[in-house]
Scaffold this motif. Structure first.
Motif, PDB file in Angstrom:
ATOM      1  N   GLN A 164     -17.798  31.664  85.193  1.00  0.00           N
ATOM      2  CA  GLN A 164     -19.110  31.067  85.361  1.00  0.00           C
ATOM      3  C   GLN A 164     -19.226  30.356  86.706  1.00  0.00           C
ATOM      4  O   GLN A 164     -18.223  29.976  87.297  1.00  0.00           O
ATOM      5  N   ILE A 165     -20.457  30.149  87.085  1.00  0.00           N
ATOM      6  CA  ILE A 165     -20.739  29.288  88.230  1.00  0.00           C
ATOM      7  C   ILE A 165     -20.853  27.873  87.683  1.00  0.00           C
ATOM      8  O   ILE A 165     -21.263  27.673  86.540  1.00  0.00           O
ATOM      9  N   SER A 166     -20.458  26.870  88.444  1.00  0.00           N
ATOM     10  CA  SER A 166     -20.471  25.504  87.911  1.00  0.00           C
ATOM     11  C   SER A 166     -21.901  25.070  87.576  1.00  0.00           C
ATOM     12  O   SER A 166     -22.862  25.474  88.234  1.00  0.00           O
ATOM     13  N   LYS A 167     -21.990  24.241  86.557  1.00  0.00           N
ATOM     14  CA  LYS A 167     -23.319  23.771  86.140  1.00  0.00           C
ATOM     15  C   LYS A 167     -23.958  22.912  87.224  1.00  0.00           C
ATOM     16  O   LYS A 167     -25.155  22.938  87.448  1.00  0.00           O
ATOM     17  N   ARG A 168     -23.110  22.131  87.885  1.00  0.00           N
ATOM     18  CA  ARG A 168     -23.698  21.223  88.887  1.00  0.00           C
ATOM     19  C   ARG A 168     -24.330  21.970  90.045  1.00  0.00           C
ATOM     20  O   ARG A 168     -25.337  21.564  90.587  1.00  0.00           O
ATOM     21  N   ILE A 169     -23.698  23.096  90.459  1.00  0.00           N
ATOM     22  CA  ILE A 169     -24.283  23.805  91.607  1.00  0.00           C
ATOM     23  C   ILE A 169     -25.539  24.554  91.166  1.00  0.00           C
ATOM     24  O   ILE A 169     -26.511  24.644  91.928  1.00  0.00           O
ATOM     25  N   GLU A 170     -25.540  25.017  89.926  1.00  0.00           N
ATOM     26  CA  GLU A 170     -26.760  25.655  89.417  1.00  0.00           C
ATOM     27  C   GLU A 170     -27.910  24.652  89.333  1.00  0.00           C
ATOM     28  O   GLU A 170     -29.073  24.992  89.550  1.00  0.00           O
ATOM     29  N   ALA A 171     -27.553  23.408  89.013  1.00  0.00           N
ATOM     30  CA  ALA A 171     -28.579  22.373  88.888  1.00  0.00           C
ATOM     31  C   ALA A 171     -29.098  21.886  90.247  1.00  0.00           C
ATOM     32  O   ALA A 171     -30.127  21.225  90.332  1.00  0.00           O
TER      33      ALA A 171
ATOM     34  N   ALA B 173     -18.433  25.040  93.607  1.00  0.00           N
ATOM     35  CA  ALA B 173     -19.203  26.156  93.034  1.00  0.00           C
ATOM     36  C   ALA B 173     -18.595  26.680  91.743  1.00  0.00           C
ATOM     37  O   ALA B 173     -19.294  27.260  90.915  1.00  0.00           O
TER      38      ALA B 173
ATOM     39  N   ASP C 242     -16.917  22.245  87.305  1.00  0.00           N
ATOM     40  CA  ASP C 242     -17.591  20.985  87.013  1.00  0.00           C
ATOM     41  C   ASP C 242     -16.524  19.898  86.928  1.00  0.00           C
ATOM     42  O   ASP C 242     -15.321  20.168  87.059  1.00  0.00           O
TER      43      ASP C 242
ATOM     44  N   GLN D 158     -25.477  30.566  95.502  1.00  0.00           N
ATOM     45  CA  GLN D 158     -25.358  29.171  95.075  1.00  0.00           C
ATOM     46  C   GLN D 158     -24.697  28.323  96.163  1.00  0.00           C
ATOM     47  O   GLN D 158     -25.104  27.189  96.418  1.00  0.00           O
TER      48      GLN D 158
END
Lengths: 395, 395
Positions: free
Chosen positions: A2-9, B107, B110, B257
């Motif tokens: 997955q891509i990190s949640k923080r960077i998606e946010a 990226a 988290d 991202q």
């Protein structure tokens, strides 16, 4: 995977996310006035370029992690103009003001810790805090009220055990507002009462108009250990591409810790540091002329906005931005439309949509940030494009 | 008003923390051979400096956040030499390899997420991961075993639901070890089986000796979406002070991202990018000579170490480091003593103590990392200082 949640946010920069549309417009032969970004058209002092051209080492070596001594010394001399006496170990050179803010956040906040920030605020505080795992807690200010700070009780209502700092730009980006002493005393009292750091982003401190007097948080008595100054040469010397800034504090224990971060990323680009150090030799008349020029541009821009139906804004007394309310519902859409669909004599204009300068969902949707960084004639043409665009868009 | 726990937990760079002692030694008139840091004495190609001198814009503007097109193109051309085809949106220019690693961590992780790292590892992985709130989970390797990777079950014993990536440098810093296909297949299988990213730090990929063949993780079939390459021009072009690197991946969603992080810090220094882009015109003979030179230095350094009583190390086949076991209890103390107390004909030597290259408490205390970045005569003298120092220190 997955891509990190923080960077998606994280959001794309409102200042830069429309760049592909601007590039497409240019390819179609349109001229685009860039009022989206704080990139002045003012010439960088020749001293910078001369120093770069005279660099004659055979090996482009790492610099010291804290910055080259000549550059640190030049910042020390510069701050003396403001009656501030920094010692060598109280200043660390950074990759622009950006890295200075990021370092200040990492040094003061653990993951989930909170930072109070008057809103609207410099959009990249969002990305720095998400990278650092800190949480921006917005404190609303409004154009109608000249972006003055609310009562101290409003700040206090947002304080939790996780609140570690107050962060603010002064003069303000995107507001152009310069805090008066009443506002600064508020912040001072709040910081002392609740044991908070003040992260003072003062990269526009020279750009002050109408005879307003600028006071730095670093100059306030009793805050010596609390204030973390973040600064940059980008704006005052029109040297945005140099990526030279600094973080400074009289809190030596804190600075000793931040040095670890400097060591981690090894150093700031050597040649750009050498160029920046040479700026100490720039005559004071350079800055005087720059400030006069921006004041003139502000006046041109503000006068033009006042004549547009449905547009409201305050006359800012600092920095080189105006945050304006437009008679449109969604400035993200409007700004994209300006680049994709609209032109006056094959010319259009690019702004930064307002929503990106807020952490509060839904705010700023009818605002734009205007960077009045172009010379008078371009600015007038760009303002005319905006005027005509508002008429066409609202049809 | 506290300092954050994470920054307090960070170490000072083992490569740089002794710098004040080195500076003091120099002030006393001692010559210090710097084998502590990967700062080569090899000349940076003239093409870099020429491009910098020819920069003639009047305004030093921001560059594109993703990097200037010429530089991105030059990386694309460079990777073609390795049969890799990157597209323009698969490469982002960074502030050296350092920022590339940091961006890869933000990226993929988290806060609290874990990254498996063969130990010993490049010391600054510690500071980047602490800044980013990721946790380095060390996987032991040893000099006696040529730093080969352990059985896949050892990696698997460390995997938790929070494990997001494997990060490793190849050729290795500080080990100088270049992974063989068996090791690389292990990592590949592990990444696929447990759905992990591979953060491949390949900044030393040219420095390969004894006819060893280097394979990049980016070249392995089936890993296209998983591999995040972090790279830098610092070592291959002896341009450490330029702070120019890149992060690259065929995983376009991920790269889109990471662009947000690039936008947040605005851009990498403009002039250094222009210099770096010109390196595409450097003749291949430059690199061939550099590699030959390092191979010679490695031989000099390794031969000298073999003749020292109680010193053990492997002959590395890549990068420009040797990790050596010394017959001393605490190399932190020994390295400081070398600078403060010891000299041979008023000359001494600086190394990086080994402990800083480990996350496991207590490991590496009897090791040093030697960067064989100086020309033969200096290297011989520095090795002689070490030889004499070991005799004197152990008395």
């Amino acid at each position: 995977m997955q891509i990190s949640k923080r960077i998606e946010a994280m959001q794309f920069s409102p200042i830069r996310k429309l760049v592909p549309f601007a590039e497409a417009a240019k390819k179609q032969g349109k001229k685009v006035y860039h009022l989206n970004i704080g990139q002045p058209d003012i010439e960088t002092p020749q001293e910078f370029f001369d120093a770069v051209k005279n660099f004659d080492a055979k090996v482009l070596e790492y610099a010291f992690s804290q910055g080259i001594p000549e550059l640190i010394d030049s910042f020390i001399e510069y701050y003396k103009l403001f009656d501030l006496n920094y010692e060598k170990d109280e200043i660390l050179i950074t990759n622009g003001g950006s890295e200075a803010v990021f370092f200040a956040l990492v040094a003061t906040c653990d993951y989930g810790d909170e930072v109070l920030v008057p809103e609207p605020f410099y959009t990249n505080y969002n990305s720095f805090s998400k990278s650092a795992g800190a949480v921006v807690v917005p404190v609303a200010t409004s154009a109608e009220n000249g972006f003055k700070l609310p009562d101290i009780s409003v700040f206090e209502s947002k304080i939790t055990p996780k609140t570690k700092a107050i962060m603010l730009s002064n003069p303000g980006n995107p507001t152009g507002a310069c805090y008066d002493m009443a506002d600064m005393e508020k912040i001072k009292n709040l910081a002392i009462k609740h044991d908070l750091y003040i992260i003072a982003d003062e990269v526009y401190k020279e750009m002050i108009y109408d005879g307003h007097k600028f006071t730095s948080f670093t100059q306030m008595e009793g805050l010596e250990e609390r204030v973390i100054l973040t600064d940059s040469i980008s704006k005052r010397y029109s040297a945005c591409g140099a990526r030279i800034g600094c973080v400074a504090s009289k809190n030596k224990a804190l600075m000793a810790q931040i040095l670890k971060l400097c060591q981690g990323r090894l150093c700031v680009a050597t040649i750009e540091q050498i160029g920046a150090a040479a700026l100490a030799r720039v005559a004071p008349s350079y800055m005087e002329n720059v400030v006069k020029e921006y004041e003139k541009r502000r006046n041109v821009c503000f006068a033009a906005l006042q004549e547009m139906e449905g547009v409201t804004c305050q006359k800012p007394n600092g920095a080189f931005y105006i945050m304006a309310d437009l008679p449109v519902k969604d400035t993200d859409d409007f700004c994209e439309w300006l680049l994709k669909e609209f032109h006056v004599n094959n010319e259009t204009v690019m702004f930064a949509p307002g929503s990106g300068f807020y952490a509060t969902e839904g705010k700023g949707k009818n605002q734009i940030r205007i960077s009045y960084v172009l010379e008078e004639e371009s600015l007038k043409k760009a303002m005319n494009v905006l005027k005509e665009a508002l008429k066409a868009y609202n049809k």
